[in-house]
Design a protein around this motif. Structure first.
Motif, mmCIF file in Angstrom:
data_model
loop_
_atom_site.group_PDB
_atom_site.id
_atom_site.type_symbol
_atom_site.label_atom_id
_atom_site.label_comp_id
_atom_site.label_asym_id
_atom_site.label_seq_id
_atom_site.Cartn_x
_atom_site.Cartn_y
_atom_site.Cartn_z
ATOM 1 N N PHE A 194 0.843 -1.193 0.000
ATOM 2 C CA PHE A 194 0.000 0.000 0.000
ATOM 3 C C PHE A 194 0.879 1.243 0.000
ATOM 4 O O PHE A 194 1.900 1.295 0.670
ATOM 5 N N PRO A 195 0.474 2.288 -0.757
ATOM 6 C CA PRO A 195 1.293 3.503 -0.831
ATOM 7 C C PRO A 195 1.304 4.257 0.496
ATOM 8 O O PRO A 195 0.344 4.224 1.262
ATOM 9 N N ALA A 196 2.411 4.925 0.720
ATOM 10 C CA ALA A 196 2.550 5.721 1.938
ATOM 11 C C ALA A 196 1.753 7.006 1.793
ATOM 12 O O ALA A 196 1.508 7.500 0.699
ATOM 13 N N LYS A 197 1.360 7.561 2.901
ATOM 14 C CA LYS A 197 0.680 8.854 2.866
ATOM 15 C C LYS A 197 1.720 9.920 2.579
ATOM 16 O O LYS A 197 2.867 9.818 2.964
ATOM 17 N N GLY A 198 1.333 10.977 1.924
ATOM 18 C CA GLY A 198 2.249 12.055 1.576
ATOM 19 C C GLY A 198 2.179 12.326 0.077
ATOM 20 O O GLY A 198 1.326 11.795 -0.629
ATOM 21 N N PRO A 199 3.104 13.142 -0.433
ATOM 22 C CA PRO A 199 3.053 13.476 -1.857
ATOM 23 C C PRO A 199 3.311 12.254 -2.716
ATOM 24 O O PRO A 199 4.222 11.478 -2.464
ATOM 25 N N GLN A 200 2.469 12.089 -3.704
ATOM 26 C CA GLN A 200 2.619 10.980 -4.627
ATOM 27 C C GLN A 200 3.342 11.462 -5.869
ATOM 28 O O GLN A 200 3.315 12.644 -6.194
ATOM 29 N N THR A 201 3.961 10.555 -6.568
ATOM 30 C CA THR A 201 4.743 10.944 -7.736
ATOM 31 C C THR A 201 3.892 11.610 -8.806
ATOM 32 O O THR A 201 4.355 12.480 -9.502
ATOM 33 N N SER A 202 2.628 11.223 -8.913
ATOM 34 C CA SER A 202 1.778 11.850 -9.928
ATOM 35 C C SER A 202 1.534 13.310 -9.579
ATOM 36 O O SER A 202 1.400 14.143 -10.456
ATOM 37 N N LYS A 203 1.479 13.637 -8.291
ATOM 38 C CA LYS A 203 1.291 15.030 -7.899
ATOM 39 C C LYS A 203 2.559 15.838 -8.130
ATOM 40 O O LYS A 203 2.510 17.012 -8.415
ATOM 41 N N LEU A 204 3.728 15.222 -8.009
ATOM 42 C CA LEU A 204 4.985 15.923 -8.212
ATOM 43 C C LEU A 204 5.249 16.227 -9.681
ATOM 44 O O LEU A 204 6.050 17.083 -9.991
ATOM 45 N N LYS A 205 4.606 15.529 -10.580
ATOM 46 C CA LYS A 205 4.835 15.736 -12.000
ATOM 47 C C LYS A 205 4.041 16.911 -12.552
ATOM 48 O O LYS A 205 4.068 17.164 -13.734
ATOM 49 N N GLY A 206 3.356 17.656 -11.699
ATOM 50 C CA GLY A 206 2.565 18.797 -12.136
ATOM 51 C C GLY A 206 3.453 19.886 -12.707
ATOM 52 O O GLY A 206 4.675 19.800 -12.696
ATOM 53 N N PRO A 207 2.861 20.949 -13.202
ATOM 54 C CA PRO A 207 3.640 22.002 -13.843
ATOM 55 C C PRO A 207 4.552 22.699 -12.846
ATOM 56 O O PRO A 207 4.153 23.055 -11.748
ATOM 57 N N MET A 208 5.803 22.855 -13.254
ATOM 58 C CA MET A 208 6.782 23.576 -12.450
ATOM 59 C C MET A 208 7.025 24.920 -13.117
ATOM 60 O O MET A 208 6.801 25.080 -14.309
ATOM 61 N N GLY A 209 7.533 25.875 -12.373
ATOM 62 C CA GLY A 209 7.863 27.167 -12.946
ATOM 63 C C GLY A 209 9.056 27.047 -13.883
ATOM 64 O O GLY A 209 9.716 26.016 -13.951
ATOM 65 N N GLU A 210 9.322 28.104 -14.604
ATOM 66 C CA GLU A 210 10.453 28.098 -15.527
ATOM 67 C C GLU A 210 11.764 28.370 -14.819
ATOM 68 O O GLU A 210 12.822 28.092 -15.363
ATOM 69 N N HIS A 211 11.712 28.958 -13.614
ATOM 70 C CA HIS A 211 12.922 29.301 -12.875
ATOM 71 C C HIS A 211 12.803 28.880 -11.414
ATOM 72 O O HIS A 211 11.711 28.845 -10.855
ATOM 73 N N VAL A 212 13.952 28.596 -10.836
ATOM 74 C CA VAL A 212 14.054 28.361 -9.399
ATOM 75 C C VAL A 212 14.787 29.575 -8.838
ATOM 76 O O VAL A 212 15.780 30.028 -9.408
ATOM 77 N N SER A 213 14.302 30.117 -7.729
ATOM 78 C CA SER A 213 14.909 31.338 -7.204
ATOM 79 C C SER A 213 15.779 31.062 -5.987
ATOM 80 O O SER A 213 15.463 30.209 -5.158
ATOM 81 N N PHE A 214 16.882 31.806 -5.922
ATOM 82 C CA PHE A 214 17.800 31.779 -4.793
ATOM 83 C C PHE A 214 18.008 33.219 -4.347
ATOM 84 O O PHE A 214 18.251 34.095 -5.174
ATOM 85 N N HIS A 215 17.943 33.453 -3.061
ATOM 86 C CA HIS A 215 18.126 34.805 -2.526
ATOM 87 C C HIS A 215 19.554 34.943 -2.020
ATOM 88 O O HIS A 215 20.027 34.112 -1.246
ATOM 89 N N VAL A 216 20.220 36.006 -2.485
ATOM 90 C CA VAL A 216 21.632 36.202 -2.182
ATOM 91 C C VAL A 216 21.846 37.582 -1.591
ATOM 92 O O VAL A 216 21.333 38.576 -2.115
ATOM 93 N N LYS A 217 22.602 37.641 -0.498
ATOM 94 C CA LYS A 217 23.027 38.921 0.070
ATOM 95 C C LYS A 217 24.480 39.120 -0.311
ATOM 96 O O LYS A 217 25.253 38.164 -0.335
ATOM 97 N N SER A 218 24.843 40.343 -0.615
ATOM 98 C CA SER A 218 26.210 40.624 -1.030
ATOM 99 C C SER A 218 26.699 41.886 -0.333
ATOM 100 O O SER A 218 25.998 42.467 0.497
ATOM 101 N N ASN A 219 27.906 42.299 -0.685
ATOM 102 C CA ASN A 219 28.452 43.550 -0.155
ATOM 103 C C ASN A 219 29.108 44.316 -1.303
ATOM 104 O O ASN A 219 29.278 43.788 -2.401
ATOM 105 N N LYS A 220 29.482 45.545 -1.033
ATOM 106 C CA LYS A 220 30.020 46.402 -2.087
ATOM 107 C C LYS A 220 31.320 45.854 -2.676
ATOM 108 O O LYS A 220 31.515 45.892 -3.885
ATOM 109 N N ASN A 221 32.187 45.324 -1.828
ATOM 110 C CA ASN A 221 33.482 44.834 -2.295
ATOM 111 C C ASN A 221 33.308 43.701 -3.309
ATOM 112 O O ASN A 221 33.900 43.724 -4.390
ATOM 113 N N ASP A 222 32.506 42.701 -2.966
ATOM 114 C CA ASP A 222 32.288 41.578 -3.874
ATOM 115 C C ASP A 222 31.558 42.014 -5.142
ATOM 116 O O ASP A 222 31.868 41.561 -6.245
#
Length: 192
Positions: free
Chosen positions: A29-57
């Protein structure tokens, strides 16, 4: 005595069968939680990462980017981030080179673009109208794609997502406070 052994054997066999049925039912029997069919849904075109920087870099990164983009330009210029964005360069004037310094006040927009509002300007010891100098720069300097010089508004508009970066990565400016050295970007990495 034979009945006790027979009953014990059947009880042990029953326990083993019950244990095997429970294990098989848990595996089948399948486990409760996200199923692979639900994970195959539409994904965005980009994945975002938030970066902090400083003036020197950021100084290193911007000037490296400008060196790559202005390889075939006859006019030399560089950017320095202090309390303002400072643009230093030389302009050919007959047989002489005139030193140029422009300073801009940066601000990040909600759409992720960056606006550099003209603050001061010096070219040698000449005092020229800011709109004239910005017009001269836009016509004579090799400006990277995504950088829009607007002489009438006395500003430079940087379309962050139009800048040509490796692997089609895009940028959005979240914060750009040079006085507090609080610089933050969102990096958008394509996944399609």
């Amino acid at each position: 005595m034979k009945n006790k052994w027979k009953i014990g054997f059947l009880a042990l066999l029953g326990i083993n069968l019950l244990f095997a049925i429970i294990i098989l039912s848990l595996v089948m029997f399948p486990a409760k939680g996200p199923q692979t069919s639900k994970l195959k849904g539409p994904m965005g075109e980009h994945v975002s990462f938030h970066v902090k920087s400083n003036k020197n870099d950021l100084n290193k990164l911007v000037n490296h980017y400008l060196e790559e983009e202005a390889v075939d330009s006859s006019i030399d210029y560089r950017v320095l981030l202090g309390d303002e964005v400072e643009l230093y360069g030389t302009l050919p004037f007959f047989s002489e080179e005139l030193n140029m310094e422009l300073t801009f006040k940066p601000s990040a927009l909600e759409n992720g673009d960056l606006v550099l509002k003209q603050n001061s300007m010096t070219i040698g010891s000449l005092h020229l109208p800011i709109s004239y100098v910005l017009n001269f720069i836009s016509e004579n300097y090799k400006i990277p794609k995504g950088v829009d010089i607007r002489p009438k508004d006395q500003l430079i508009y940087v379309h962050m997502q139009q800048l040509k970066l490796k692997s089609d990565i895009k940028l959005k400016a979240d914060k750009f406070d040079l006085k507090k050295d609080d610089i933050a970007f969102t990096i958008l990495v394509p996944v399609k």
